[in-house]
Design an enzyme around this catalytic site. Structure first.
Site, PDB file in Angstrom:
ATOM      1  N   ASP A  34       1.029  -1.067  -0.211  1.00 12.19           N
ATOM      2  CA  ASP A  34      -0.110  -0.012   0.019  1.00 12.19           C
ATOM      3  C   ASP A  34       0.705   1.361   0.069  1.00 12.19           C
ATOM      4  OD1 ASP A  34       1.035  -0.226   2.658  1.00 12.19           O
ATOM      5  OD2 ASP A  34      -1.351  -0.014   3.464  1.00 12.19           O
ATOM      6  N   SER A  35       2.371   1.094   0.038  1.00  9.18           N
ATOM      7  CA  SER A  35       3.184   2.139  -0.208  1.00  9.18           C
ATOM      8  C   SER A  35       2.943   2.768  -1.444  1.00  9.18           C
ATOM      9  CB  SER A  35       4.647   1.872  -0.158  1.00  9.18           C
ATOM     10  OG  SER A  35       4.901   0.599  -1.057  1.00  9.18           O
ATOM     11  N   ASP A  73      -1.130  -6.304  -0.281  1.00  7.61           N
ATOM     12  CA  ASP A  73      -1.331  -5.627   1.078  1.00  7.61           C
ATOM     13  C   ASP A  73      -2.706  -5.196   1.160  1.00  7.61           C
ATOM     14  OD1 ASP A  73       0.579  -5.019   2.977  1.00  7.61           O
ATOM     15  OD2 ASP A  73       1.427  -3.246   1.882  1.00  7.61           O
ATOM     16  N   LYS A 101      -1.122  -9.643   3.105  1.00  4.09           N
ATOM     17  CA  LYS A 101      -0.312  -9.263   4.375  1.00  4.09           C
ATOM     18  C   LYS A 101      -1.360  -8.009   5.002  1.00  4.09           C
ATOM     19  CE  LYS A 101       3.201  -6.144   3.747  1.00  4.09           C
ATOM     20  NZ  LYS A 101       2.912  -4.991   4.747  1.00  4.09           N
ATOM     21  N   GLU A 103      -1.075  -5.259   8.351  1.00  6.51           N
ATOM     22  CA  GLU A 103      -0.350  -4.753   9.441  1.00  6.51           C
ATOM     23  C   GLU A 103      -0.851  -4.956  10.955  1.00  6.51           C
ATOM     24  OE1 GLU A 103       0.521  -0.501   8.938  1.00  6.51           O
ATOM     25  OE2 GLU A 103       1.114  -0.985   6.812  1.00  6.51           O
ATOM     26  N   GLU A 170       9.273  -3.805  10.412  1.00  5.38           N
ATOM     27  CA  GLU A 170       9.534  -2.586   9.813  1.00  5.38           C
ATOM     28  C   GLU A 170      10.039  -1.738  10.853  1.00  5.38           C
ATOM     29  OE1 GLU A 170       6.798  -0.919   7.068  1.00  5.38           O
ATOM     30  OE2 GLU A 170       7.787   1.056   7.079  1.00  5.38           O
TER      31      GLU A 170
HETATM   32  O1  KIV Z   1       3.595  -1.125   1.557  1.00  8.41           O
HETATM   33  C1  KIV Z   1       4.699  -1.564   1.433  1.00  8.41           C
HETATM   34  O2  KIV Z   1       5.353  -1.332   0.635  1.00  8.41           O
HETATM   35  C2  KIV Z   1       5.215  -2.330   2.728  1.00  8.41           C
HETATM   36  C3  KIV Z   1       6.624  -2.592   2.750  1.00  8.41           C
HETATM   37  C4  KIV Z   1       7.415  -1.559   2.891  1.00  8.41           C
HETATM   38  C5  KIV Z   1       6.899  -3.729   3.708  1.00  8.41           C
HETATM   39  O3  KIV Z   1       4.370  -2.744   3.363  1.00  8.41           O
END
Ligand code: KIV
Length: 246
Positions: A34-35, A73, A101, A103, A170
């Protein structure tokens, strides 16, 4: 790989060409993170990324992946309850993700267990949680104090027990990350958490210098793609303007 002492490599991709290039390079894991909200969509953090946006990017990345494990994510508020978490995870699998994934550690064990019980592979994410950056007031190192280190270790044990196949750490203090890595059987994948994790993950834009306005301290870029883009654009502009009136 953890048992064999081989390091696991992971990078992010949000589109077909990047996913295909990383896959062809032999990366082990591609994360549709989600980056994307920050390095592609231009938001200040990841808290505005929607489920529909994540599904759109996962669909595109999936078309480019043949070898790597594709993880997606789950964005903020797409896993507030175990039922919602399962529903969301299934939607990611439907668009081509092989794992998901979210958080959170012990606080999200119920969601993680619900996902893994449906048979969907799950990667955990503990330490600094970008979806909570506003409450946290910044991207701060986790696991400095004894109590924080102990809480992280219980989080790691909780996600392992709930069925996660790996866990992202992280911005965790390197010694704490080392301790967690030694204490659990599933691989730890570090980002800004030192060299003792079982693998490393980075945001590809940071690694290749495609987001030059901000680079996290722990990243050593391997390329300067932003400069290449600027140079190519300037060359095109010059060439085109040079033919005016001819
Ligand atoms: O959103 C993302 O790119 C991440 C990674 C940096 C682990 O969660």
């Amino acid at each position: 790989m953890k048992q064999r002492g081989e390091k696991i490599t992971a990078l992010t991709a949000y589109d077909y060409p990047t996913a295909r290039l990383l896959d062809e390079s032999g990366i082990d894991i591609i994360l549709v993170g989600d980056s994307v909200g920050m390095v592609v969509l231009g938001h200040p953090d990841t808290t505005r990324v929607t489920l529909e946006e994540m599904l759109h990017h996962t669909r595109a990345a999936a078309r480019g992946v043949k070898q790597a494990l594709l993880v997606a994510d789950m964005p903020i508020h797409s896993y507030d309850t175990p039922e919602q978490a399962v529903e969301t995870a299934k939607r990611f699998v439907d668009v081509g993700a092989q794992a998901v994934k979210l958080e959170g550690g012990a606080s999200h064990a119920a969601q993680i267990q619900a996902i893994t019980q449906t048979g969907i592979p799950f990667m955990a994410h503990i330490g600094m949680l970008p979806q909570h950056v506003r409450e946290e007031g910044g991207y701060k190192v986790k696991g400095r104090s004894q109590s924080e280190a102990e809480a992280l270790l219980s989080d790691a044990r909780a996600v392992e027990k709930a069925g996660a196949f790996s866990v992202v750490l992280e911005i965790v203090l390197a010694d704490t990350a080392k301790e967690i890595t030694k204490s659990i059987a599933i691989p730890t994948i570090g980002i800004g958490s030192g060299k003792h994790c079982d693998g490393q993950i980075l945001v590809t834009h940071d690694l290749i210098g495609l987001f030059p306005w901000f680079t996290p301290k722990f990243v050593s870029p391997e390329a300067r793609v932003a400069d290449e883009i600027r140079n190519a654009a300037r060359a095109f502009i010059e060439r085109t303007r040079g033919t005016a009136g001819r």
